[in-house]
Design a protein around this motif. Sequence first.
Motif, PDB file in Angstrom:
ATOM      1  N   SER A  66       0.715 -32.458  40.670  1.00 53.66           N
ATOM      2  CA  SER A  66       0.537 -32.046  39.281  1.00 53.66           C
ATOM      3  C   SER A  66       1.295 -32.976  38.346  1.00 53.66           C
ATOM      4  O   SER A  66       0.771 -33.393  37.304  1.00 53.66           O
ATOM      5  N   TRP A  70      -0.545 -35.034  35.355  1.00 56.19           N
ATOM      6  CA  TRP A  70      -0.211 -34.829  33.945  1.00 56.19           C
ATOM      7  C   TRP A  70       0.155 -36.131  33.252  1.00 56.19           C
ATOM      8  O   TRP A  70       0.029 -36.241  32.036  1.00 56.19           O
ATOM      9  N   ARG A  86       5.893 -36.263  31.151  1.00 59.59           N
ATOM     10  CA  ARG A  86       5.795 -34.864  30.758  1.00 59.59           C
ATOM     11  C   ARG A  86       6.015 -33.992  31.985  1.00 59.59           C
ATOM     12  O   ARG A  86       5.565 -34.306  33.093  1.00 59.59           O
ATOM     13  N   ARG A  88       5.279 -30.669  31.773  1.00 61.52           N
ATOM     14  CA  ARG A  88       4.424 -29.502  31.547  1.00 61.52           C
ATOM     15  C   ARG A  88       2.977 -29.966  31.491  1.00 61.52           C
ATOM     16  O   ARG A  88       2.710 -31.124  31.163  1.00 61.52           O
ATOM     17  N   PRO A  89       2.044 -29.077  31.777  1.00 69.36           N
ATOM     18  CA  PRO A  89       0.628 -29.456  31.681  1.00 69.36           C
ATOM     19  C   PRO A  89       0.277 -29.836  30.254  1.00 69.36           C
ATOM     20  O   PRO A  89       0.798 -29.240  29.306  1.00 69.36           O
ATOM     21  N   SER A  93      -2.405 -26.097  28.940  1.00 69.69           N
ATOM     22  CA  SER A  93      -3.065 -25.497  30.101  1.00 69.69           C
ATOM     23  C   SER A  93      -2.025 -24.963  31.067  1.00 69.69           C
ATOM     24  O   SER A  93      -0.855 -25.325  31.020  1.00 69.69           O
ATOM     25  N   THR A  94      -2.440 -24.119  31.982  1.00 72.94           N
ATOM     26  CA  THR A  94      -1.500 -23.488  32.905  1.00 72.94           C
ATOM     27  C   THR A  94      -1.209 -24.339  34.111  1.00 72.94           C
ATOM     28  O   THR A  94      -0.274 -24.077  34.846  1.00 72.94           O
ATOM     29  N   GLY A  95      -2.017 -25.368  34.369  1.00 67.55           N
ATOM     30  CA  GLY A  95      -1.741 -26.277  35.468  1.00 67.55           C
ATOM     31  C   GLY A  95      -2.027 -25.723  36.832  1.00 67.55           C
ATOM     32  O   GLY A  95      -1.365 -26.066  37.796  1.00 67.55           O
ATOM     33  N   GLY A  96      -2.991 -24.820  36.940  1.00 69.29           N
ATOM     34  CA  GLY A  96      -3.400 -24.413  38.277  1.00 69.29           C
ATOM     35  C   GLY A  96      -3.179 -22.963  38.607  1.00 69.29           C
ATOM     36  O   GLY A  96      -3.556 -22.498  39.657  1.00 69.29           O
TER      37      GLY A  96
END
Length: 255
Positions: A66, A70, A86, A88-89, A93-96
């Motif tokens: 991830s 990103w 980064r 964070r997504p 977005s929640t990233g999965g």
Amino acid sequence: MKHLPLSLLAVLLCSCSSFWRWEPIDGGGAGGSDAVQRRAGPGEYQVQGGDTVYSIAFRNSLDYRSLAAWNGIGGNYLIYPGQILRLRPPNGSTGGGSNPPIVASRSSGTGNGASARTVVVKPTGTSTAPVPTGPYNWRWPASGTVLRGFALPASKGLDITDKLGAPVYAAAPGRVVYSGSALKGYGELIIVKHDETYLSAYGYNRRRLVEEGDAVTGGQQIGEIGMGPESRPVLHFEIRRAGQPVNPSALLPAR
């Protein structure tokens, strides 16, 4: 080699010592100017010398895949000092989504012929669909006594004490993706990637016997127990699933 141009010789020597890292000569490269112009802000991290994608993800309890996605990092996971990543997504977005349960083979012994049974560890609020963990059984990374168990958020793994210099073993086959001392709070640390989901970590080594890129087998000695933060010999051992700490005791064979 004495007849090679000095510039070519320098490139050859530097390339032999790097693994998923790039030490820039002139601060250039994709994104290099951006790193010089500003500092990392909230939810960001500025790459330091000795960092790898794996170590940064480990420090921040992220899945290395991830983190790479990103930040547009390619499959070679090449990063360079000064680069801003980064954590964070993008785009909120929640990233999965939530993590699936952890399903692993827990052996009833330490030898290759040990029988195995399935252990399921279910995170809160997730489904119970099985997740394969690869064709291996986990092994204890040291022969000593467990001083501290797994208890988030204070303890992300096990603290195992033994005599100073006692062997540290790889808990499963894999490849070393970090070997160094850049992660604060872990001393001389080794991280082994076992498959696309699981990593294991071995902290407070007195001596590291493997380098980044080395393939290791389950039960192979990779280090020596060193002094922990409480001035006593200790190995700090963690297992991470998709970046998140899981209870090693649920995966290791019963003693």
